[in-house]
Design a protein around this motif. Structure first.
Motif, PDB file in Angstrom:
ATOM      1  N   ALA A 217      21.676  45.475 -84.452  1.00  0.00           N
ATOM      2  CA  ALA A 217      20.629  45.417 -83.303  1.00  0.00           C
ATOM      3  C   ALA A 217      19.459  44.631 -83.862  1.00  0.00           C
ATOM      4  CB  ALA A 217      20.134  46.652 -82.922  1.00  0.00           C
ATOM      5  N   LEU A 218      18.944  45.017 -85.390  1.00  0.00           N
ATOM      6  CA  LEU A 218      17.926  44.235 -85.959  1.00  0.00           C
ATOM      7  C   LEU A 218      17.920  42.793 -86.089  1.00  0.00           C
ATOM      8  CD1 LEU A 218      17.070  46.994 -88.539  1.00  0.00           C
ATOM      9  CD2 LEU A 218      15.879  46.328 -86.662  1.00  0.00           C
ATOM     10  N   MET A 219      19.260  42.574 -86.291  1.00  0.00           N
ATOM     11  CA  MET A 219      19.850  41.209 -86.493  1.00  0.00           C
ATOM     12  C   MET A 219      19.505  40.297 -85.117  1.00  0.00           C
ATOM     13  SD  MET A 219      23.037  40.999 -89.177  1.00  0.00           S
ATOM     14  CE  MET A 219      23.243  39.224 -89.116  1.00  0.00           C
ATOM     15  N   ILE A 220      19.873  41.031 -84.136  1.00  0.00           N
ATOM     16  CA  ILE A 220      19.837  40.320 -82.876  1.00  0.00           C
ATOM     17  C   ILE A 220      18.297  40.276 -82.681  1.00  0.00           C
ATOM     18  CG2 ILE A 220      20.230  40.820 -80.058  1.00  0.00           C
ATOM     19  CD1 ILE A 220      22.852  42.347 -81.201  1.00  0.00           C
ATOM     20  N   ILE A 221      17.502  41.218 -82.692  1.00  0.00           N
ATOM     21  CA  ILE A 221      16.136  41.035 -82.437  1.00  0.00           C
ATOM     22  C   ILE A 221      15.442  39.995 -83.337  1.00  0.00           C
ATOM     23  CG2 ILE A 221      14.090  42.245 -82.898  1.00  0.00           C
ATOM     24  CD1 ILE A 221      15.440  44.854 -82.175  1.00  0.00           C
ATOM     25  N   ALA A 222      15.937  39.940 -84.697  1.00  0.00           N
ATOM     26  CA  ALA A 222      15.320  38.681 -85.508  1.00  0.00           C
ATOM     27  C   ALA A 222      15.855  37.360 -84.806  1.00  0.00           C
ATOM     28  CB  ALA A 222      15.930  38.802 -86.831  1.00  0.00           C
ATOM     29  N   ILE A 223      16.915  36.961 -84.453  1.00  0.00           N
ATOM     30  CA  ILE A 223      17.449  36.058 -83.780  1.00  0.00           C
ATOM     31  C   ILE A 223      16.467  35.800 -82.570  1.00  0.00           C
ATOM     32  CG2 ILE A 223      19.416  34.627 -82.827  1.00  0.00           C
ATOM     33  CD1 ILE A 223      21.040  36.199 -84.856  1.00  0.00           C
ATOM     34  N   TRP A 224      16.492  36.862 -81.750  1.00  0.00           N
ATOM     35  CA  TRP A 224      15.687  36.538 -80.403  1.00  0.00           C
ATOM     36  C   TRP A 224      14.138  36.243 -80.472  1.00  0.00           C
ATOM     37  CZ3 TRP A 224      17.813  37.042 -75.489  1.00  0.00           C
ATOM     38  CH2 TRP A 224      16.971  37.172 -74.601  1.00  0.00           C
ATOM     39  N   GLN A 225      13.830  36.904 -81.593  1.00  0.00           N
ATOM     40  CA  GLN A 225      12.318  36.444 -82.165  1.00  0.00           C
ATOM     41  C   GLN A 225      12.102  35.222 -82.661  1.00  0.00           C
ATOM     42  OE1 GLN A 225       9.577  38.170 -80.978  1.00  0.00           O
ATOM     43  NE2 GLN A 225      11.005  39.710 -79.637  1.00  0.00           N
ATOM     44  N   ALA A 226      13.114  34.493 -83.045  1.00  0.00           N
ATOM     45  CA  ALA A 226      13.210  33.262 -83.980  1.00  0.00           C
ATOM     46  C   ALA A 226      12.284  32.186 -83.411  1.00  0.00           C
ATOM     47  CB  ALA A 226      14.312  32.762 -84.465  1.00  0.00           C
ATOM     48  N   PRO A 227      12.376  31.855 -82.191  1.00  0.00           N
ATOM     49  CA  PRO A 227      11.418  30.734 -81.676  1.00  0.00           C
ATOM     50  C   PRO A 227      10.044  31.069 -81.668  1.00  0.00           C
ATOM     51  CG  PRO A 227      13.249  31.031 -80.046  1.00  0.00           C
ATOM     52  CD  PRO A 227      13.321  32.205 -81.342  1.00  0.00           C
ATOM     53  N   ARG A 228       9.473  32.348 -81.420  1.00  0.00           N
ATOM     54  CA  ARG A 228       8.252  32.803 -81.588  1.00  0.00           C
ATOM     55  C   ARG A 228       7.451  32.978 -83.002  1.00  0.00           C
ATOM     56  NH1 ARG A 228       7.607  38.184 -78.639  1.00  0.00           N
ATOM     57  NH2 ARG A 228       8.242  37.134 -77.039  1.00  0.00           N
ATOM     58  N   TYR A 229       8.300  33.097 -84.211  1.00  0.00           N
ATOM     59  CA  TYR A 229       7.791  33.387 -85.350  1.00  0.00           C
ATOM     60  C   TYR A 229       8.263  32.446 -86.530  1.00  0.00           C
ATOM     61  CZ  TYR A 229       6.464  37.557 -83.269  1.00  0.00           C
ATOM     62  OH  TYR A 229       5.722  38.882 -82.646  1.00  0.00           O
ATOM     63  N   TYR A 230       9.163  31.547 -86.010  1.00  0.00           N
ATOM     64  CA  TYR A 230       9.828  30.587 -87.090  1.00  0.00           C
ATOM     65  C   TYR A 230       8.828  29.722 -87.718  1.00  0.00           C
ATOM     66  CZ  TYR A 230      13.834  28.753 -89.427  1.00  0.00           C
ATOM     67  OH  TYR A 230      14.870  28.428 -90.350  1.00  0.00           O
ATOM     68  N   HIS A 231       7.674  29.671 -87.274  1.00  0.00           N
ATOM     69  CA  HIS A 231       6.794  28.909 -88.009  1.00  0.00           C
ATOM     70  C   HIS A 231       5.964  29.596 -89.137  1.00  0.00           C
ATOM     71  CE1 HIS A 231       4.392  30.823 -84.974  1.00  0.00           C
ATOM     72  NE2 HIS A 231       3.299  30.748 -85.465  1.00  0.00           N
ATOM     73  N   TYR A 232       6.070  30.866 -89.227  1.00  0.00           N
ATOM     74  CA  TYR A 232       5.591  31.611 -90.366  1.00  0.00           C
ATOM     75  C   TYR A 232       6.599  31.466 -91.292  1.00  0.00           C
ATOM     76  CZ  TYR A 232       2.273  33.822 -87.019  1.00  0.00           C
ATOM     77  OH  TYR A 232       1.427  33.984 -86.026  1.00  0.00           O
ATOM     78  N   VAL A 233       6.072  31.247 -92.849  1.00  0.00           N
ATOM     79  CA  VAL A 233       6.947  31.078 -93.786  1.00  0.00           C
ATOM     80  C   VAL A 233       7.606  32.465 -94.302  1.00  0.00           C
ATOM     81  CG1 VAL A 233       6.931  30.418 -96.293  1.00  0.00           C
ATOM     82  CG2 VAL A 233       5.536  28.998 -94.587  1.00  0.00           C
ATOM     83  N   THR A 234       6.896  33.500 -94.183  1.00  0.00           N
ATOM     84  CA  THR A 234       7.674  34.773 -94.590  1.00  0.00           C
ATOM     85  C   THR A 234       8.646  35.139 -93.523  1.00  0.00           C
ATOM     86  OG1 THR A 234       5.859  35.863 -93.300  1.00  0.00           O
ATOM     87  CG2 THR A 234       5.531  35.513 -95.580  1.00  0.00           C
ATOM     88  N   TYR A 235       8.536  34.765 -92.158  1.00  0.00           N
ATOM     89  CA  TYR A 235       9.465  35.039 -91.241  1.00  0.00           C
ATOM     90  C   TYR A 235      10.887  34.262 -91.548  1.00  0.00           C
ATOM     91  CZ  TYR A 235      12.193  35.550 -87.066  1.00  0.00           C
ATOM     92  OH  TYR A 235      13.408  36.119 -85.977  1.00  0.00           O
ATOM     93  N   ARG A 236      10.717  32.931 -91.897  1.00  0.00           N
ATOM     94  CA  ARG A 236      11.894  32.227 -92.330  1.00  0.00           C
ATOM     95  C   ARG A 236      12.555  32.530 -93.564  1.00  0.00           C
ATOM     96  NH1 ARG A 236       8.457  27.389 -90.757  1.00  0.00           N
ATOM     97  NH2 ARG A 236       8.109  27.293 -93.238  1.00  0.00           N
ATOM     98  N   PHE A 237      11.711  33.157 -94.504  1.00  0.00           N
ATOM     99  CA  PHE A 237      12.127  33.311 -95.617  1.00  0.00           C
ATOM    100  C   PHE A 237      13.083  34.700 -95.467  1.00  0.00           C
ATOM    101  CE2 PHE A 237      12.001  35.591 -99.933  1.00  0.00           C
ATOM    102  CZ  PHE A 237      12.458  34.508-100.739  1.00  0.00           C
ATOM    103  N   ALA A 238      12.537  35.546 -94.741  1.00  0.00           N
ATOM    104  CA  ALA A 238      13.161  36.860 -94.371  1.00  0.00           C
ATOM    105  C   ALA A 238      14.344  36.830 -93.787  1.00  0.00           C
ATOM    106  CB  ALA A 238      12.419  37.984 -93.843  1.00  0.00           C
TER     107      ALA A 238
END
Length: 130
Positions: free
Chosen positions: A30-51
């Motif tokens: 479920a956490l992986m699904i949420i992370a993929i779902w949120q990617a378009p919104r947060y992918y410009h953050y370096v910490t999100y991309r790294f995590a």
């Protein structure tokens, strides 16, 4: 340790084991699904991309959800011996999973590298005939 099925110790540990499987498998999924779902919104953050890099780096752009499919396939195959006791049913279940996965992989070709995609297909076809 020795533990016999359907005894008092076993009954107590079934709940603990079920909770562990739920947390480890389903909550992580479920956490992986949420992370993929949120990617378009947060992918410009370096910490999100790294995590979340492990979710995106293996696949072509737009196919990050394939990691969820891989985990579901692995979960379905690993649950084979839990769901079925006879060998024929286990064989049929495993072949059904593989025969659903191989055409989907061939149709979408989600892997970033073409040799990896072909190796994945050939390996899974070989597994279905093993």
């Amino acid at each position: 340790p020795q533990l016999l099925c359907y005894e008092a110790d076993w009954s107590a540990l079934v709940g603990v084991g079920s909770l562990g499987i739920f947390v480890y498998c389903l909550v992580a999924l479920a956490l992986m699904i949420i992370a993929i779902w949120q990617a378009p919104r947060y992918y410009h953050y370096v910490t999100y991309r790294f995590a979340t890099k492990f979710l995106f780096v293996r696949f072509r752009t737009g196919y990050a959800y394939w990691s969820v499919i891989l985990l579901l396939k692995a979960l379905a195959i690993s649950m084979t011996s839990v769901m079925f006791s006879d060998a024929v049913s286990q064989f049929m279940w495993t072949n059904w999973i593989l025969s659903a996965y191989v055409p989907a992989t061939a149709a979408f070709m989600p892997w970033r590298s073409l040799p990896v995609a072909f190796a994945d297909i050939v390996t899974h076809v070989a597994l279905s005939y093993a």
